[in-house]
Scaffold this active site. Structure first.
Site, PDB file in Angstrom:
ATOM      1  N   ASN A   1     -23.198 -18.709  38.075  1.00 16.48           N
ATOM      2  CA  ASN A   1     -23.573 -19.389  39.324  1.00 16.48           C
ATOM      3  C   ASN A   1     -23.769 -18.424  40.477  1.00 16.48           C
ATOM      4  OD1 ASN A   1     -23.218 -22.437  38.966  1.00 16.48           O
ATOM      5  ND2 ASN A   1     -21.384 -21.585  38.025  1.00 16.48           N
ATOM      6  N   SER A   2     -24.230 -17.210  40.204  1.00 16.37           N
ATOM      7  CA  SER A   2     -24.125 -16.212  41.267  1.00 16.37           C
ATOM      8  C   SER A   2     -25.046 -16.468  42.456  1.00 16.37           C
ATOM      9  CB  SER A   2     -24.373 -14.816  40.708  1.00 16.37           C
ATOM     10  OG  SER A   2     -25.751 -14.640  40.458  1.00 16.37           O
ATOM     11  N   LYS A   3     -26.094 -17.293  42.258  1.00 15.70           N
ATOM     12  CA  LYS A   3     -27.019 -17.523  43.378  1.00 15.70           C
ATOM     13  C   LYS A   3     -26.564 -18.729  44.181  1.00 15.70           C
ATOM     14  CE  LYS A   3     -30.156 -14.357  42.522  1.00 15.70           C
ATOM     15  NZ  LYS A   3     -31.462 -14.469  41.863  1.00 15.70           N
ATOM     16  N   ASN A   4     -25.432 -18.632  44.806  1.00 14.18           N
ATOM     17  CA  ASN A   4     -24.765 -19.796  45.365  1.00 14.18           C
ATOM     18  C   ASN A   4     -23.973 -19.313  46.577  1.00 14.18           C
ATOM     19  OD1 ASN A   4     -22.165 -21.126  45.679  1.00 14.18           O
ATOM     20  ND2 ASN A   4     -22.750 -22.419  43.966  1.00 14.18           N
TER      21      ASN A   4
END
Lengths: 328, 331
Positions: free
Chosen positions: B109-112
């Site tokens: 979920n790193s683009k959060n």
């Protein structure tokens, strides 16, 4: 304060570019995907307020907002408001500046701003300004130029910019300006088209565009256009339909939109449509979503695609809505 | 969203004894949802139990575990992250464990924004001791996506707030060796040379940086970043940029190679507009690039450059036409 949209008499919309499938997009926005294993719908719950703004503004641009029950929307939004005056992303969610702007924008679409307790909302936003002029997203303190834009846009719509220190807000934004002419999320942050939109929009609304080197930034922005016609957000990145908004509106606000090829961009956006099921995706043949549908349609509106309502590049709301707010 | 590990089958919350005293609270969507959304059953149940503890403001260990379950289902739910922070504070939890938790979530979920904000909140509480861990964490992210915007923003914050500048220039070098087109790495390089307390500042670093950048340009002249970086090195001192023989010479070299000339031509154009007196070599190099055709011969070098740019970069023809119109009149 706001510019007339720049007219380009030489832009011809030919059939070769493709066509906007308006009815399909409308159906897409209204549709209910009842498939329970749809991860996208699960993920959307907490940002339904943003989703409402994207979907409803798109409908308005396509001339179909009448089909929505305004009172139902308004009553749902009011349930998302907190004691502090801020709005959450959905019922039961904490307040945040992101959803507060979307809520106010939706109220503006329906001409229901009078329903708001303006004191409460504007106090909430003003309370988020920090000593250095920046804005936090909420009580937890995250700082980002996105929040500067949101605060300024929201307070401007509600005619209460006087509640914040505008000079400091502007100087913080200017401190995020980079040598390439662009802006990042915080001082020193890499120039990024999304952040640039926020900074340019905030400066436009506060009458502070003279802080921008328009020629330098205009060149950086027009360099975002790749050979196939789409726009990326930073050097050497892939094009994405949402940059049709972030880059394009920025170019319009600094009066340099004639530096890109409008025809090629129109074609790119139209290629990103799902012509069978409606909706627009980030790039051709990917899955669609409401966010990209809005930015694709908004981009086409900025490019003066026939049949669409005009959209204001700074406020990201239809021009007739903005006129009503400021001149109505 | 799914991890690679084989997970044991999930036991519904309604069947777990530790939750038997709690009545789940269903979502209030209103009569006809404005933006109708369909839900997974597992998600519905987990959220119903979360709503119960959230409304009761229960800041307990089981509530903490429950927030982890919600986050695993939907890491974008910012309210859950807020509540998790409240619980961590109330329990005076070991925040080093929290760093591990975040790292696990970040895998998928790193683009959060929420994850990064939460990470910063934890790191800030842990203080300067966490600098090394934060730099290592962002490095891991960069090994998968070296242009990750949130991670770069976090890394800049870490350096400014917690320190750890020692290896940063070297790290930029490494990233640029892996991909010289990485604009984020070039941006970070500028950040380091201007803000690091361990280096001498922009002017002191200029000479070595110019040499470095010139080499990068010569390997891939079509690379936008080093050209902009080169200009940036002369921040506030345009005359030095115009007068530095390294700058005009790299333009000339690229022009003579006749390939990938766009940025060399635009840089030459900028130099001319700022008073560069071009040698005959420049005229010869540009003449060699001129498209053949019935165009009127432009004796002015600047006009010739603009014409070529219009031809080789047609998508921005309007920009190059405008540049031509703004040229200082030929003397």
């Amino acid at each position: 304060m706001r510019q007339e949209q720049i007219k380009n008499p030489t832009l011809h919309f030919s059939r070769d570019m493709g066509e906007i499938v308006t009815e399909k997009h409308v159906q897409y926005i209204f549709s209910v995907e009842k498939r329970k294993d749809d991860f996208i719908s699960v993920a959307m719950e907490y940002l339904r307020m943003n989703g409402a703004y994207w979907g409803l503004t798109t409908l308005d641009l396509l001339g179909k907002l009448d089909a929505v029950d305004a009172d139902e929307v308004v009553s749902w939004i009011m349930k998302c408001q907190h004691e502090s005056g801020g709005f959450g992303g959905n019922i039961g969610h904490d307040p945040h500046i992101l959803y507060t702007l979307s809520a106010v924008q939706v109220f503006a679409l329906f001409n229901k701003l009078n329903v708001l307790d303006v004191e409460k909302v504007t106090n909430y936003i003003a309370g988020l300004q920090n000593e250095d002029g920046s804005f936090s997203g909420d009580e937890w303190g995250e700082v980002d130029t996105r929040f500067s834009y949101i605060a300024i846009c929201c307070l401007s719509i509600l005619h209460h910019l006087n509640k914040i220190n505008v000079e400091k807000a502007v100087s913080y934004i200017v401190s995020c300006k980079n040598l390439d002419g662009g802006f990042g999320c915080t001082p020193g942050g890499e120039s990024h088209a999304g952040q640039i939109f926020c900074c340019v929009g905030a400066l436009a609304i506060t009458g502070s565009l003279h802080h921008i080197d328009k020629d330098l930034l205009g060149w950086w922005l027009c360099e975002r256009q790749v050979k196939a016609g789409g726009l990326n957000g930073r050097p050497e990145k892939l094009p994405d339909v949402c940059y049709s908004w972030w880059v394009l509106s920025s170019l319009i606000m600094i009066d340099r939109v004639h530096w890109i090829s409008k025809e090629k961009l129109v074609k790119f956006i139209l290629d990103c449509q799902d012509t069978e099921n409606g909706g627009i995706s980030d790039r051709p043949d990917d899955a669609v979503d409401v966010y990209h549908t809005f930015f694709g349609v908004a981009g086409l509106s900025l490019l003066e695609y026939p049949g669409l309502k005009a959209i204001d590049p700074a406020y990201a709301l239809p021009v007739d809505v903005i006129n009503r707010i400021f001149f109505g | 969203m799914e991890s690679d590990e084989v997970k044991p089958p999930r036991v519904p919350l309604s069947q777990r004894p530790e939750w038997s005293d709690v009545t789940p609270v269903p979502q209030d969507d209103g009569p006809s949802p404005v933006v109708p959304i369909a839900y997974k059953e597992e998600f519905v149940e987990t959220m119903d139990y979360f709503r119960a503890v959230y409304l009761a403001d229960e800041r307990s260990a089981r509530a903490l575990r429950l927030t982890a379950e919600v986050i695993n289902l939907n890491a974008g739910n910012y309210t859950v992250w807020h509540f998790r922070r409240s619980i961590l504070d109330a329990l005076d939890a070991d925040l080093n464990d929290e760093l591990d938790f975040i790292e696990n979530i970040a895998r998928s979920n790193s683009k959060n924004y929420q994850i990064w904000h939460h990470r910063r909140w934890v790191a800030e509480k842990l203080g300067t001791d966490s600098a090394r861990k934060e730099l290592a964490f962002t490095k891991k992210i960069f090994s998968i996506d070296a242009k990750h915007y949130h991670a770069w923003s976090h890394r800049q914050w870490v350096l400014l707030a917690l320190g750890g500048w020692e290896d940063e220039l070297g790290y930029c070098q490494q990233l640029l060796e892996e991909d010289v087109f990485n604009n984020s790495a070039w941006n970070q390089r500028f950040f380091v040379i201007t803000k690091s307390p361990l280096l001498g500042g922009l002017e002191a670093m200029r000479e070595s940086e110019v040499s470095y950048t010139v080499e990068a340009i010569l390997t891939y002249p079509e690379n936008e970043s080093p050209w902009r970086y080169l200009r940036g090195l002369y921040k506030g001192d345009t005359q030095s940029w115009v007068n530095d023989p390294q700058v005009s010479s790299v333009c000339l070299k690229v022009l003579n190679a006749t390939n990938n000339c766009m940025f060399a031509l635009s840089t030459l154009l900028d130099l001319l507009c700022h008073g560069l007196l071009p040698s005959q070599e420049f005229n010869d190099a540009v003449d060699a690039l001129k498209p053949s055709g019935p165009d009127q011969p432009d004796s002015d070098l600047g006009k010739k450059v603009c014409s070529i740019l219009e031809h080789i970069d047609p998508i921005r023809a309007n920009y190059w036409k405008w540049r031509k119109s703004k040229l200082p009149s030929a003397t």
